[in-house]
Design an enzyme around this catalytic site. Structure first.
Site, PDB file in Angstrom:
ATOM      1  N   PRO A  79       0.834  -1.204   0.000  1.00 58.41           N
ATOM      2  CG  PRO A  79       0.082  -0.960   2.204  1.00 58.41           C
ATOM      3  CD  PRO A  79       0.811  -1.905   1.300  1.00 58.41           C
ATOM      4  N   GLY A  81       0.735   5.623  -0.790  1.00 56.49           N
ATOM      5  CA  GLY A  81      -0.218   6.713  -0.866  1.00 56.49           C
ATOM      6  C   GLY A  81       0.106   7.760  -1.914  1.00 56.49           C
ATOM      7  CE1 TYR A 131      -0.852   4.639   7.653  1.00 56.45           C
ATOM      8  CE2 TYR A 131      -1.697   5.515   5.592  1.00 56.45           C
ATOM      9  CZ  TYR A 131      -0.648   5.019   6.346  1.00 56.45           C
ATOM     10  OH  TYR A 131       0.592   4.888   5.791  1.00 56.45           O
ATOM     11  NE  ARG A 166       7.727  10.020   6.177  1.00 54.26           N
ATOM     12  CZ  ARG A 166       6.522   9.518   5.969  1.00 54.26           C
ATOM     13  NH1 ARG A 166       5.788   9.943   4.944  1.00 54.26           N
ATOM     14  NH2 ARG A 166       6.030   8.592   6.773  1.00 54.26           N
ATOM     15  CG  HIS A 278       5.841   3.545   7.156  1.00 60.59           C
ATOM     16  ND1 HIS A 278       4.597   3.079   7.499  1.00 60.59           N
ATOM     17  CD2 HIS A 278       5.623   4.549   6.280  1.00 60.59           C
ATOM     18  CE1 HIS A 278       3.663   3.774   6.867  1.00 60.59           C
ATOM     19  NE2 HIS A 278       4.269   4.674   6.110  1.00 60.59           N
ATOM     20  NE  ARG A 313      14.768  -0.032  -3.642  1.00 58.50           N
ATOM     21  CZ  ARG A 313      14.023   0.113  -2.550  1.00 58.50           C
ATOM     22  NH1 ARG A 313      13.290  -0.901  -2.121  1.00 58.50           N
ATOM     23  NH2 ARG A 313      14.001   1.252  -1.884  1.00 58.50           N
ATOM     24  N   GLY A 332       7.086  -2.099  -2.541  1.00 59.07           N
ATOM     25  CA  GLY A 332       6.650  -0.717  -2.561  1.00 59.07           C
ATOM     26  C   GLY A 332       7.371   0.114  -3.595  1.00 59.07           C
TER      27      GLY A 332
END
Length: 382
Positions: A79, A81, A131, A166, A278, A313, A332
């Site tokens: 998932p 976003g 969430y 971040r 995450h 990867r 991801g």
């Protein structure tokens, strides 16, 4: 004719050229000094293969069964976003890629496409990531829509209650959600991205918000501020018990790293867990999911459903995780690099690369199925 990318790193470089700096930083960035982001990649070198020989592995079966569903390979698209910032229709492109390959697709609460739009793609393995928001009516509404859309499995994320710092992402803005002048100039230098991403429908929005908020909160800065304000910072095991009571299907908790939490999740009624930091975007300095995988598998037992993400990867990375006890891996950033670089064809290429590498690694290890993988095929770093 342009040569197809040979590996995920080549797709990453193509994505970097295709995206304006702010969009690539959003995909690529981690928290603080990005030490966890770096460790997520370096951790795989801590195990080396011990390949047996003279075994017939000419025919291989990659299929697995998760939560009562058969997947053609031990992979799911993670998932992620706001993929509409990479390319218009990115969520649907990823979903169709998963459908064609026969693997799982996990849709994010903060996807650009709505639950219903993805359901229209007729995915046999459509999972929904939740969430938990302060407004219980919104959370309940999302769950009801996921059920109505035919989502088979719920994945509850518990590791982003307090957003990570971040910095790579923040450097592109003069204030929250307002691009700096250099970033705006950089956008102007990427007319292809503007044409592919903004021209079809304007600023991307958050498709799942439409029933709950005013139009000004459905796109861009409005949607982002809504989610940051609504994230339930009091999320706890009692909240999870409430969610479990609201969802009768399979349910996994995503964001587990502590062995004690893994066992408690299963005891509390979770059908499985996803080990994850995450993607290095939350707590910098946290362990890699790979570092705790063996311990958690041993603690939870052979029958527990344990998925994993963060840093994958290569197909060899996937196989190492499977050998150490994971049932499947969530992909991801590799998929996002693909869709950013070349749309649906790029997503398809990213998945092809990983699948081919997994299959080839199994062959070289003398395995005819993923069930034959185990720690006996690995030597840990000393």
């Amino acid at each position: 004719m342009k040569r197809a990318a040979l590996n995920i790193e080549e797709l990453r470089r193509q994505a970097r050229r295709a995206l304006p700096r702010f969009a690539f930083s959003y995909v690529e960035g981690g928290a603080d000094d990005e030490q966890t982001l770096k460790d997520n990649r370096e951790v795989f070198a801590r195990w080396r293969f011990i390949p047996p020989v003279l075994t017939d592995s000419s025919q291989r079966d990659l299929s697995v069964t998760l939560c009562g569903q058969t997947l053609s390979a031990p992979l799911l698209i993670a998932p992620t976003g706001y993929n509409g910032m990479l390319r218009f229709g990115a969520d649907a492109m990823l979903a169709r890629t998963a459908r064609r390959a026969g693997i799982g697709y996990i849709q994010s609460t903060v996807s650009t496409a709505s639950i219903e739009e993805i359901a229209a793609e007729n995915l046999p393995q459509h999972w929904f990531q939740l969430y938990v928001l302060k407004d219980r009516a919104v959370t309940t509404g999302l769950l009801e829509r996921a059920k109505a859309a035919g989502c088979t499995t719920l994945v509850v994320s518990v590791d982003a209650v307090h957003f990570g710092n971040r910095e790579k992402d923040k450097r592109n803005y003069r204030r929250p959600m307002k691009l700096s002048l250099p970033s705006l100039v950089d956008v102007a230098l990427h007319p292809g991205w503007v044409w592919r991403t903004l021209k079809p429908a304007g600023m991307p929005g958050f498709g799942n918000l439409k029933p709950y908020v005013s139009a000004d909160k459905q796109r861009g800065a409005g949607g982002a501020s809504y989610f940051s304000e609504q994230m339930d910072t009091r999320l706890n095991w009692e909240t999870f018990a409430w969610i479990r009571s609201q969802w009768q299907g399979a349910l996994l908790i995503k964001g587990i790293l502590a062995p004690a939490d893994a066992q408690r999740a299963l005891d509390a009624g979770a059908d499985g867990i996803v080990l994850s930091n995450h993607g290095g975007r939350q707590l910098d300095g946290s362990v890699s999911a790979m570092e705790v995988l063996s311990e958690i598998r041993q603690l939870c037992g052979a029958d527990a459903t344990i998925l994993i993400d963060s840093g994958f990867r290569r197909g060899t990375d996937v196989v190492k995780a499977l050998a150490l006890g994971a049932n499947a891996v969530l992909l991801g950033r590799p998929m996002l690099y693909g869709v950013a670089a070349a749309g649906e064809a790029g997503a398809q290429r990213a998945l092809e690369i990983i699948l081919q590498e997994v299959d080839r690694t199994l062959a070289q290890l003398g395995c005819t199925s993923v069930n034959q993988l185990g720690p006996h095929l690995l030597r840990p770093e000393r």
